[in-house]
Design a protein around this motif. Structure first.
Motif, mmCIF file in Angstrom:
data_model
loop_
_atom_site.group_PDB
_atom_site.id
_atom_site.type_symbol
_atom_site.label_atom_id
_atom_site.label_comp_id
_atom_site.label_asym_id
_atom_site.label_seq_id
_atom_site.Cartn_x
_atom_site.Cartn_y
_atom_site.Cartn_z
ATOM 1 N N THR A 37 0.716 -1.068 -0.041
ATOM 2 C CA THR A 37 0.014 -0.155 -0.003
ATOM 3 C C THR A 37 0.856 1.043 0.071
ATOM 4 O O THR A 37 0.594 2.315 -0.312
ATOM 5 C CB THR A 37 -0.884 -0.034 1.222
ATOM 6 O OG1 THR A 37 -0.294 -0.065 2.332
ATOM 7 C CG2 THR A 37 -1.964 -1.150 1.077
ATOM 8 N N TYR A 41 0.356 5.179 -1.986
ATOM 9 C CA TYR A 41 0.551 6.445 -1.349
ATOM 10 C C TYR A 41 1.712 7.170 -2.247
ATOM 11 O O TYR A 41 1.389 8.472 -2.533
ATOM 12 C CB TYR A 41 0.786 6.520 0.039
ATOM 13 C CG TYR A 41 -0.309 6.291 0.743
ATOM 14 C CD1 TYR A 41 -1.152 7.505 1.447
ATOM 15 C CD2 TYR A 41 -0.504 4.933 1.069
ATOM 16 C CE1 TYR A 41 -2.168 7.147 1.909
ATOM 17 C CE2 TYR A 41 -1.884 4.730 2.110
ATOM 18 C CZ TYR A 41 -2.717 5.843 2.318
ATOM 19 O OH TYR A 41 -3.703 5.391 3.100
ATOM 20 N N ARG A 42 2.682 6.356 -2.523
ATOM 21 C CA ARG A 42 3.799 7.259 -3.627
ATOM 22 C C ARG A 42 3.297 7.303 -4.955
ATOM 23 O O ARG A 42 3.702 8.399 -5.437
ATOM 24 C CB ARG A 42 4.829 5.878 -3.516
ATOM 25 C CG ARG A 42 5.617 5.847 -2.401
ATOM 26 C CD ARG A 42 6.502 4.724 -2.420
ATOM 27 N NE ARG A 42 7.360 4.485 -1.279
ATOM 28 C CZ ARG A 42 8.713 5.248 -0.726
ATOM 29 N NH1 ARG A 42 8.870 5.996 -1.828
ATOM 30 N NH2 ARG A 42 9.153 5.263 0.173
ATOM 31 N N SER A 102 4.926 11.468 3.027
ATOM 32 C CA SER A 102 4.269 11.630 4.316
ATOM 33 C C SER A 102 3.344 12.713 4.265
ATOM 34 O O SER A 102 2.398 12.681 5.386
ATOM 35 C CB SER A 102 5.272 11.446 5.457
ATOM 36 O OG SER A 102 6.068 10.279 5.556
ATOM 37 N N ALA A 105 0.052 11.542 2.808
ATOM 38 C CA ALA A 105 -0.581 10.732 3.459
ATOM 39 C C ALA A 105 -1.171 10.862 4.739
ATOM 40 O O ALA A 105 -1.911 10.225 5.199
ATOM 41 C CB ALA A 105 0.476 9.515 3.529
ATOM 42 N N ARG A 111 -6.589 9.619 2.382
ATOM 43 C CA ARG A 111 -6.444 8.484 3.265
ATOM 44 C C ARG A 111 -7.880 7.753 2.726
ATOM 45 O O ARG A 111 -8.044 6.395 2.344
ATOM 46 C CB ARG A 111 -6.217 8.413 4.416
ATOM 47 C CG ARG A 111 -5.069 8.862 4.754
ATOM 48 C CD ARG A 111 -4.622 8.508 6.222
ATOM 49 N NE ARG A 111 -4.152 7.335 6.544
ATOM 50 C CZ ARG A 111 -3.052 6.774 6.048
ATOM 51 N NH1 ARG A 111 -1.943 7.549 5.604
ATOM 52 N NH2 ARG A 111 -2.885 5.206 5.995
ATOM 53 N N ARG A 138 0.766 1.084 6.849
ATOM 54 C CA ARG A 138 1.008 1.707 8.181
ATOM 55 C C ARG A 138 -0.485 1.435 8.925
ATOM 56 O O ARG A 138 -0.166 1.257 10.388
ATOM 57 C CB ARG A 138 1.217 2.919 8.271
ATOM 58 C CG ARG A 138 2.295 3.467 7.111
ATOM 59 C CD ARG A 138 3.841 3.127 7.919
ATOM 60 N NE ARG A 138 4.950 3.588 6.918
ATOM 61 C CZ ARG A 138 5.454 2.908 5.978
ATOM 62 N NH1 ARG A 138 4.907 2.201 5.600
ATOM 63 N NH2 ARG A 138 6.595 3.534 5.659
ATOM 64 N N ASP A 139 -1.485 1.287 8.301
ATOM 65 C CA ASP A 139 -2.598 1.215 9.091
ATOM 66 C C ASP A 139 -3.468 -0.006 8.708
ATOM 67 O O ASP A 139 -4.550 -0.032 8.898
ATOM 68 C CB ASP A 139 -3.566 2.535 8.654
ATOM 69 C CG ASP A 139 -3.646 2.613 7.206
ATOM 70 O OD1 ASP A 139 -3.075 1.795 6.530
ATOM 71 O OD2 ASP A 139 -4.589 3.227 6.811
ATOM 72 N N ARG A 177 10.254 10.687 8.076
ATOM 73 C CA ARG A 177 8.954 9.895 7.687
ATOM 74 C C ARG A 177 8.163 9.085 8.726
ATOM 75 O O ARG A 177 7.126 9.306 9.171
ATOM 76 C CB ARG A 177 9.161 8.937 6.630
ATOM 77 C CG ARG A 177 9.401 9.643 5.350
ATOM 78 C CD ARG A 177 9.226 8.703 4.072
ATOM 79 N NE ARG A 177 9.702 7.464 3.920
ATOM 80 C CZ ARG A 177 9.485 6.372 3.615
ATOM 81 N NH1 ARG A 177 8.258 6.192 3.527
ATOM 82 N NH2 ARG A 177 10.276 5.239 3.319
ATOM 83 N N ASP A 181 4.548 9.845 10.042
ATOM 84 C CA ASP A 181 3.543 8.912 9.925
ATOM 85 C C ASP A 181 2.930 8.532 11.362
ATOM 86 O O ASP A 181 1.799 7.996 11.287
ATOM 87 C CB ASP A 181 4.290 7.578 9.186
ATOM 88 C CG ASP A 181 4.598 8.070 7.742
ATOM 89 O OD1 ASP A 181 4.070 8.826 6.984
ATOM 90 O OD2 ASP A 181 5.608 7.274 7.430
ATOM 91 N N ARG A 184 0.611 11.665 12.879
ATOM 92 C CA ARG A 184 -0.696 12.228 12.199
ATOM 93 C C ARG A 184 -1.782 11.955 12.928
ATOM 94 O O ARG A 184 -1.897 10.910 13.638
ATOM 95 C CB ARG A 184 -0.722 11.658 10.501
ATOM 96 C CG ARG A 184 -0.957 10.423 10.415
ATOM 97 C CD ARG A 184 -0.991 9.876 8.855
ATOM 98 N NE ARG A 184 -1.121 8.480 8.924
ATOM 99 C CZ ARG A 184 -0.341 7.771 8.288
ATOM 100 N NH1 ARG A 184 0.519 8.181 7.291
ATOM 101 N NH2 ARG A 184 -0.511 6.314 8.378
HETATM 102 O O1 DC Z 1 6.076 1.661 2.915
HETATM 103 P P1 DC Z 1 6.670 2.952 2.020
HETATM 104 O O2 DC Z 1 7.612 3.507 2.829
HETATM 105 O O3 DC Z 1 6.900 2.805 0.708
HETATM 106 O O4 DC Z 1 5.466 4.003 2.258
HETATM 107 C C1 DC Z 1 5.250 5.511 1.928
HETATM 108 C C2 DC Z 1 4.554 6.358 2.788
HETATM 109 O O5 DC Z 1 3.198 6.151 2.514
HETATM 110 C C3 DC Z 1 4.861 6.256 4.170
HETATM 111 O O6 DC Z 1 5.933 7.269 4.599
HETATM 112 C C4 DC Z 1 3.409 6.746 4.853
HETATM 113 C C5 DC Z 1 2.487 6.116 3.640
HETATM 114 N N1 DC Z 1 1.804 5.050 3.944
HETATM 115 C C6 DC Z 1 0.567 5.320 4.895
HETATM 116 O O7 DC Z 1 0.509 6.307 5.393
HETATM 117 N N2 DC Z 1 -0.084 4.112 5.131
HETATM 118 C C7 DC Z 1 0.108 2.928 4.644
HETATM 119 N N3 DC Z 1 -0.975 2.117 4.784
HETATM 120 C C8 DC Z 1 1.361 2.725 3.728
HETATM 121 C C9 DC Z 1 1.905 3.982 3.550
#
Ligand code: DC
Length: 223
Positions: A37, A41-42, A102, A105, A111, A138-139, A177, A181, A184
């Motif tokens: 995921t 976001y990227r 971030s 995100a 979101r 992350r979530d 980051r 993250d 927030r």
């Molecule tokens: O896993 P990554 O480092 O490629 O994720 C990039 C950014 O995306 C991370 O800094 C925060 C956001 N992200 C998020 O907020 N929720 C998620 N489920 C996945 C990533």
């Protein structure tokens, strides 16, 4: 005949905590759809930057989100997000995207746009014959699939994670980051209660994967 159960595995953790390698290995071993995921976001961040829409300009972010058409493409075992029919390339790992992702995100509207898209990937996985899905982010275990069959939270000391990223030849502001993250308001990075927390600082990826695989296998075994 009863529909076979579709297993949901959630893997959360900070940057370079081992999510990507472990989720890819579990995907292969158990024939689970792999979903990164962070790449969603990227990809949205890259698209916003391409259009010159700043994370601080909420009306423009909302307007852009309303215009974007999200789709899904299966590449190997991974679900990749299409934006207006196109899957983003290497630009999503660029320094510019690392520095901005971030901030985008943290926007609740952004979101919210991704919540139903991500949940809908369970149907996508079923339709493509997978036994389940493994989703990293992350979530995932806290907000997207709080009832997932297996929930893992990976963490490691920041210095070790920085070494891992540098070893991949990538510039990444891991600490910054993680700070954004984790702090927030909407769905922050946190270990959800009931998740299995694994410190990956001093253990090999193989050991981490074996621990996770044992838990997944137990869920798949007939009762
Ligand atoms: O896993 P990554 O480092 O490629 O994720 C990039 C950014 O995306 C991370 O800094 C925060 C956001 N992200 C998020 O907020 N929720 C998620 N489920 C996945 C990533």
């Amino acid at each position: 005949m009863a529909t076979p159960p579709f297993l949901i595995v959630a893997i959360d953790g900070g940057a370079a905590s081992g999510k990507s390698s472990s989720s890819r290995t579990l995907s292969e071993r158990f024939h689970l759809l792999h979903v990164d995921t962070g790449s969603f976001y990227r990809a949205i961040t890259a698209e916003m930057l391409r259009r010159g829409v700043g994370a601080g300009d909420l009306p423009a972010v909302r307007q852009t989100l309303a215009e974007l058409r999200f789709g899904t493409r299966l590449t190997g075992r991974s679900a990749e997000m299409e934006i207006d029919g196109r899957v983003a390339g290497d630009e999503i790992r660029s320094r510019e995207v690392n520095d901005h992702v971030s901030h985008y995100a943290a926007i609740p509207d952004l979101r919210a746009a991704l919540v139903s898209y991500q949940r809908g990937l369970a149907d996508f996985g079923r339709a493509h014959g997978f036994r389940g899905l493994v989703m990293e982010g992350r979530d995932i275990g806290s907000a997207i699939f709080p009832d997932a069959d297996c929930r893992f939270f990976l963490h490691a000391e920041a210095g070790e994670r920085e070494r891992r990223r540098a070893g991949q030849g990538l510039h990444d502001q891991i600490r910054e980051r993680d700070r954004i993250d984790s702090s927030r308001k909407t769905s922050p990075l946190t270990c959800p209660s009931g998740a299995v927390s694994i410190d990956t600082t001093h253990v090999s990826l193989d050991q981490v994967v074996e621990q996770m695989a044992a838990a997944v296998a137990a869920q798949l075994a007939p009762a």
